[in-house]
Motif scaffolding. Structure first.
Motif, PDB file in Angstrom:
ATOM      1  N   TYR A  97       0.876  -1.232  -0.079  1.00  0.00           N
ATOM      2  CA  TYR A  97      -0.031   0.242  -0.182  1.00  0.00           C
ATOM      3  C   TYR A  97       0.925   1.227  -0.113  1.00  0.00           C
ATOM      4  O   TYR A  97       0.612   2.165  -0.857  1.00  0.00           O
ATOM      5  CB  TYR A  97      -0.995  -0.185   1.185  1.00  0.00           C
ATOM      6  N   LEU A 111      -4.482   2.961  -6.707  1.00  0.00           N
ATOM      7  CA  LEU A 111      -5.483   2.600  -5.889  1.00  0.00           C
ATOM      8  C   LEU A 111      -6.765   2.963  -6.400  1.00  0.00           C
ATOM      9  O   LEU A 111      -7.871   2.519  -5.762  1.00  0.00           O
ATOM     10  CB  LEU A 111      -5.079   3.047  -4.361  1.00  0.00           C
ATOM     11  N   VAL A 123      -7.824  -3.145  -2.312  1.00  0.00           N
ATOM     12  CA  VAL A 123      -6.437  -2.669  -2.311  1.00  0.00           C
ATOM     13  C   VAL A 123      -5.593  -3.688  -2.928  1.00  0.00           C
ATOM     14  O   VAL A 123      -4.739  -3.587  -4.068  1.00  0.00           O
ATOM     15  CB  VAL A 123      -5.709  -2.498  -1.218  1.00  0.00           C
TER      16      VAL A 123
END
Length: 136
Positions: A97, A111, A123
């Motif tokens: 992330y 994203l 995600v």
């Protein structure tokens, strides 16, 4: 000093130098000396070295190092972020992330507003799509 604390200082220095945001009021104690002791480039190289040496480890500091390097907004690190996502997509979603956010910092969508806390599967799906898009 723990690695994640070192990279938090690195993030502040890189952001300070690359975006002219004065965030020195967030430093305390020995962090002030560390902040003043190293250039943004030195902190970037330290983060890059840490990332390259720890992409198989699930460490809190890895996500922080990626976050710090991402503050450079430098496209040259795109292959590093892709490497992290490819290596850790099934084991360290936080590091992935952070790599995606770093990519988005230089203007590339990854994203599409998917949030790690509320939709981790989305995600993961977006990360996988980005890898395919980049032939990884």
């Amino acid at each position: 000093m723990k690695p994640e604390d070192f990279f938090r200082v690195a993030m502040l220095k890189i952001e300070h130098c690359r975006t002219n945001i004065d965030n020195t009021d967030l430093l305390w104690g020995d962090e002030v000396a560390l902040f003043n002791q190293h250039s943004a480039e030195e902190f970037e190289q330290a983060a890059l070295k840490y990332i390259n040496e720890n992409t198989i480890a699930d460490t809190k500091a890895l996500g922080t190092a990626i976050f710090a390097l991402g503050k450079s907004h430098d496209r040259q690190f795109h292959p590093v972020y892709l490497k992290v996502i490819r290596a850790l997509i099934n084991s360290d979603l936080n590091a992935c992330y952070q790599a995606a956010i770093a990519i988005e910092n230089f203007g590339e969508q990854v994203l599409f507003s998917a949030d790690l806390l509320t939709s981790p599967e989305e995600v993961k799906s977006r990360l996988a799509e980005h890898l395919v898009k980049n032939g990884v």
